[in-house]
Write a protein that holds these residues in place. Structure first.
Motif, PDB file in Angstrom:
ATOM      1  N   LYS A  26       0.833  -1.195   0.000  1.00  0.00           N
ATOM      2  CA  LYS A  26       0.000   0.000   0.000  1.00  0.00           C
ATOM      3  C   LYS A  26       0.875   1.255   0.000  1.00  0.00           C
ATOM      4  O   LYS A  26       0.545   2.263  -0.637  1.00  0.00           O
ATOM      5  N   ASP A  27       2.002   1.173   0.709  1.00  0.00           N
ATOM      6  CA  ASP A  27       2.941   2.305   0.688  1.00  0.00           C
ATOM      7  C   ASP A  27       3.554   2.457  -0.699  1.00  0.00           C
ATOM      8  O   ASP A  27       3.743   3.581  -1.204  1.00  0.00           O
ATOM      9  N   TYR A  28       3.890   1.310  -1.312  1.00  0.00           N
ATOM     10  CA  TYR A  28       4.459   1.377  -2.659  1.00  0.00           C
ATOM     11  C   TYR A  28       3.478   2.036  -3.622  1.00  0.00           C
ATOM     12  O   TYR A  28       3.859   2.856  -4.471  1.00  0.00           O
ATOM     13  N   LYS A  29       2.190   1.711  -3.487  1.00  0.00           N
ATOM     14  CA  LYS A  29       1.172   2.305  -4.356  1.00  0.00           C
ATOM     15  C   LYS A  29       1.166   3.826  -4.197  1.00  0.00           C
ATOM     16  O   LYS A  29       1.027   4.568  -5.189  1.00  0.00           O
ATOM     17  N   LEU A  30       1.361   4.289  -2.986  1.00  0.00           N
ATOM     18  CA  LEU A  30       1.382   5.721  -2.720  1.00  0.00           C
ATOM     19  C   LEU A  30       2.562   6.388  -3.433  1.00  0.00           C
ATOM     20  O   LEU A  30       2.401   7.398  -4.134  1.00  0.00           O
ATOM     21  N   TYR A  31       3.755   5.785  -3.259  1.00  0.00           N
ATOM     22  CA  TYR A  31       4.951   6.408  -3.858  1.00  0.00           C
ATOM     23  C   TYR A  31       5.000   6.204  -5.364  1.00  0.00           C
ATOM     24  O   TYR A  31       5.486   7.068  -6.107  1.00  0.00           O
ATOM     25  N   ALA A  32       4.502   5.049  -5.838  1.00  0.00           N
ATOM     26  CA  ALA A  32       4.461   4.839  -7.286  1.00  0.00           C
ATOM     27  C   ALA A  32       3.519   5.832  -7.946  1.00  0.00           C
ATOM     28  O   ALA A  32       3.773   6.307  -9.070  1.00  0.00           O
ATOM     29  N   SER A  33       2.416   6.147  -7.258  1.00  0.00           N
ATOM     30  CA  SER A  33       1.485   7.142  -7.818  1.00  0.00           C
ATOM     31  C   SER A  33       2.157   8.507  -7.899  1.00  0.00           C
ATOM     32  O   SER A  33       1.936   9.260  -8.856  1.00  0.00           O
ATOM     33  N   GLU A  34       2.994   8.845  -6.931  1.00  0.00           N
ATOM     34  CA  GLU A  34       3.736  10.093  -6.984  1.00  0.00           C
ATOM     35  C   GLU A  34       4.687  10.109  -8.186  1.00  0.00           C
ATOM     36  O   GLU A  34       4.822  11.109  -8.901  1.00  0.00           O
ATOM     37  N   TYR A  35       5.325   8.960  -8.416  1.00  0.00           N
ATOM     38  CA  TYR A  35       6.269   8.857  -9.538  1.00  0.00           C
ATOM     39  C   TYR A  35       5.521   9.046 -10.860  1.00  0.00           C
ATOM     40  O   TYR A  35       5.951   9.798 -11.742  1.00  0.00           O
ATOM     41  N   VAL A  36       4.378   8.391 -11.002  1.00  0.00           N
ATOM     42  CA  VAL A  36       3.605   8.503 -12.245  1.00  0.00           C
ATOM     43  C   VAL A  36       3.031   9.902 -12.404  1.00  0.00           C
ATOM     44  O   VAL A  36       2.939  10.433 -13.526  1.00  0.00           O
ATOM     45  N   GLN A  37       2.661  10.531 -11.281  1.00  0.00           N
ATOM     46  CA  GLN A  37       2.191  11.909 -11.372  1.00  0.00           C
ATOM     47  C   GLN A  37       3.276  12.816 -11.951  1.00  0.00           C
ATOM     48  O   GLN A  37       3.009  13.686 -12.783  1.00  0.00           O
ATOM     49  N   GLY A  38       4.504  12.588 -11.478  1.00  0.00           N
ATOM     50  CA  GLY A  38       5.625  13.369 -12.039  1.00  0.00           C
ATOM     51  C   GLY A  38       5.795  13.097 -13.524  1.00  0.00           C
ATOM     52  O   GLY A  38       6.044  14.026 -14.320  1.00  0.00           O
ATOM     53  N   TRP A  39       5.653  11.815 -13.885  1.00  0.00           N
ATOM     54  CA  TRP A  39       5.784  11.417 -15.298  1.00  0.00           C
ATOM     55  C   TRP A  39       4.717  12.107 -16.141  1.00  0.00           C
ATOM     56  O   TRP A  39       5.002  12.683 -17.197  1.00  0.00           O
ATOM     57  N   VAL A  40       3.478  12.023 -15.689  1.00  0.00           N
ATOM     58  CA  VAL A  40       2.358  12.612 -16.434  1.00  0.00           C
ATOM     59  C   VAL A  40       2.451  14.134 -16.430  1.00  0.00           C
ATOM     60  O   VAL A  40       2.083  14.795 -17.420  1.00  0.00           O
ATOM     61  N   THR A  41       2.949  14.713 -15.333  1.00  0.00           N
ATOM     62  CA  THR A  41       3.100  16.170 -15.273  1.00  0.00           C
ATOM     63  C   THR A  41       4.017  16.667 -16.394  1.00  0.00           C
ATOM     64  O   THR A  41       3.748  17.701 -17.041  1.00  0.00           O
ATOM     65  N   PHE A  42       5.107  15.936 -16.608  1.00  0.00           N
ATOM     66  CA  PHE A  42       6.010  16.329 -17.692  1.00  0.00           C
ATOM     67  C   PHE A  42       5.286  16.262 -19.034  1.00  0.00           C
ATOM     68  O   PHE A  42       5.448  17.154 -19.885  1.00  0.00           O
ATOM     69  N   ILE A  43       4.513  15.201 -19.247  1.00  0.00           N
ATOM     70  CA  ILE A  43       3.778  15.069 -20.510  1.00  0.00           C
ATOM     71  C   ILE A  43       2.834  16.242 -20.690  1.00  0.00           C
ATOM     72  O   ILE A  43       2.738  16.848 -21.772  1.00  0.00           O
ATOM     73  N   GLY A  44       2.151  16.584 -19.624  1.00  0.00           N
ATOM     74  CA  GLY A  44       1.196  17.676 -19.732  1.00  0.00           C
ATOM     75  C   GLY A  44       1.849  19.017 -19.958  1.00  0.00           C
ATOM     76  O   GLY A  44       1.292  19.885 -20.638  1.00  0.00           O
TER      77      GLY A  44
END
Length: 446
Positions: A385-403
């Motif tokens: 569950k902690d990994y899901k939290l930090y992985a979501s942060e990582y993907v948010q950063g990834w998607v932020t760059f795309i946007g």
């Protein structure tokens, strides 16, 4: 995720993290004011933004990067000793409880095995006792004194000899007293009959019943009076006391007198049949001088005494025989009682064996669980569950760059973002972060 995939994840090298020239919005937060968790989230967010910039937001590359992120997360969790100890605390406590359970089960097993041993010993002892009792049952008639039974050896043979002798003597007494009582009280003598015929009449019973019911019943039943007197001789002789001796003497006197009456009546009738005018009246003085008078008395009285003694002997032998028989019956009942106890013990043994089997299975199962717990304690616990939290942060950063930085149409950009989210969801499912389990355990062998 299978073991091979996990091993491969550990072999992946971490992607170097560099401070991007263009920071995401979260980079503006002062790190000095952040908590360790917020700082860690920001680090993953920045890492996603940076890696996306290097790979132009490609969702295929995102999948590889997420695998690397998961490996990095594992290494970080492994280094958090206190957190690992806290995560493993419940497993450690369960292991202690299981070890205590093993000790209790071991004690229970030892107790049941001791009970099993004792019950088998009891069965063996009972079986030996049964064999001994059966041998005593067979040996009692031959050697009663050997088994502390106060009975005469060979009582059965003496009993049957006495019983056989008692039958003809009884028949003699029945014949004698039926005939003499009829002759004494009901028969009419004439000069044609002999002396023997005057005493013994072969048709006495039939003649008595022909003359009337009273005469027939009297003649038929009077022999049993003498047999009853003989039985009383046996009864009084059993208890040796002066009172019984007096009673016994009275019985002999009564019997003698009754026989004397019969002889007197018969002799009186014979005397009247043969007397002349000069003959004096018949009395006891004359009766005592007649041989036939004494012959009738002793033909009945002596045989009666013999019958009483033989009957007493038979009853005593029967009593001796009963002593042995009773002792045999007592031993036979003990045999049956012990056989019932053996059956009960066998059922109890079956129950104990079943309990021992189930307890051993439980011990094996518990020891297996202890080994599993030990492997968990020796391994690394990954809080998915902690990994899901930090992985979501990582993907948010990834998607932020795309946007922010990818110069494509709005439609293409949305397609790229959707593909990245799909890749993110697939990664969560692969590592078990979307399941109901809170944690995943990676064994030390990995």
């Amino acid at each position: 995720m299978d073991t091979t995939s996990i091993k491969n994840l550990f072999k992946l090298k971490s992607i170097p993290i560099e401070t991007p020239k263009e920071e995401s919005p979260k980079a503006e937060i002062d790190s000095n004011e952040e908590s360790p968790e917020e700082s860690r989230k920001r680090t993953y967010h920045e890492g996603g933004y940076r890696d996306s910039s290097r790979n132009n937001g490609n969702h295929t590359t995102l999948s590889i990067c997420l695998d690397a992120v998961y490996s990095k997360f594992q290494n970080e969790e492994k280094e958090m000793v206190e957190k690992q100890q806290k995560l493993k605390e419940s497993y450690v406590n369960e292991q202690k409880n299981r070890e205590t359970e093993i000790k209790a089960l071991t004690v229970s097993l030892e107790t049941k095995e001791e009970q099993l041993k004792n019950k088998n010993t009891d069965i063996e002892n009972h079986q030996n006792t049964i064999e001994m009792l059966k041998a005593e049952i067979l040996d009692l008639p031959r050697n009663p004194e050997k088994h502390n039974v106060k009975a005469t050896k060979g009582a059965s043979t003496k009993f049957w000899i006495g019983a056989i002798l008692l039958v003809p003597i009884t028949l003699y007494l029945l014949t004698f007293y039926i005939s003499t009582s009829y002759s004494a009280f009901f028969k009419s003598f004439d000069a044609k009959i002999t002396v023997i015929q005057s005493v013994l009449d072969a048709q006495a019973l039939n003649k008595a019943w022909n003359e009337g019911l009273i005469e027939g019943a009297f003649v038929t039943l009077i022999p049993f009076v003498f047999l009853g007197l003989g039985f009383l001789i046996h009864m009084f002789s059993e208890n040796k006391s002066w009172v019984n001796y007096v009673k016994l003497g009275v019985l002999f006197v009564v019997t003698f007198i009754f026989d004397a009456i019969l002889a007197y009546e018969i002799e009186s009738k014979l005397y009247e049949l043969n007397k002349t005018f000069e003959s004096p009246p018949f009395d006891l003085k004359i009766a005592f001088t007649k041989n036939q008078f004494w012959g009738i008395i002793f033909a009945g009285f002596i045989v009666y005494i013999i019958w009483g003694l033989v009957f007493d002997f038979v009853m005593k032998e029967h009593r001796e025989k009963d002593k042995i028989k009773n002792e045999q019956e007592i031993r036979q009942k003990n045999v049956l009682f012990l056989l019932e106890k053996i059956n009960v013990l066998k059922k109890e043994i079956e129950e104990i064996l079943a309990n021992i089997g189930s307890t051993k299975e439980l011990v094996i199962k518990t020891r297996g669980r202890i080994e599993e717990l030990q492997n968990i304690i020796d391994g690394v616990i990954i809080p998915t569950k902690d990994y899901k939290l930090y992985a979501s942060e990582y993907v948010q950063g990834w998607v932020t760059f795309i946007g922010e930085k990818i110069a494509v149409s709005r439609t293409e950009k949305q397609t790229m973002i959707d593909s990245c989210i799909e890749t993110y969801t697939t990664n969560l499912e692969n590592v078990g972060a979307n399941s109901d389990n809170q944690n995943l355990v990676y064994l030390s062998a990995l």
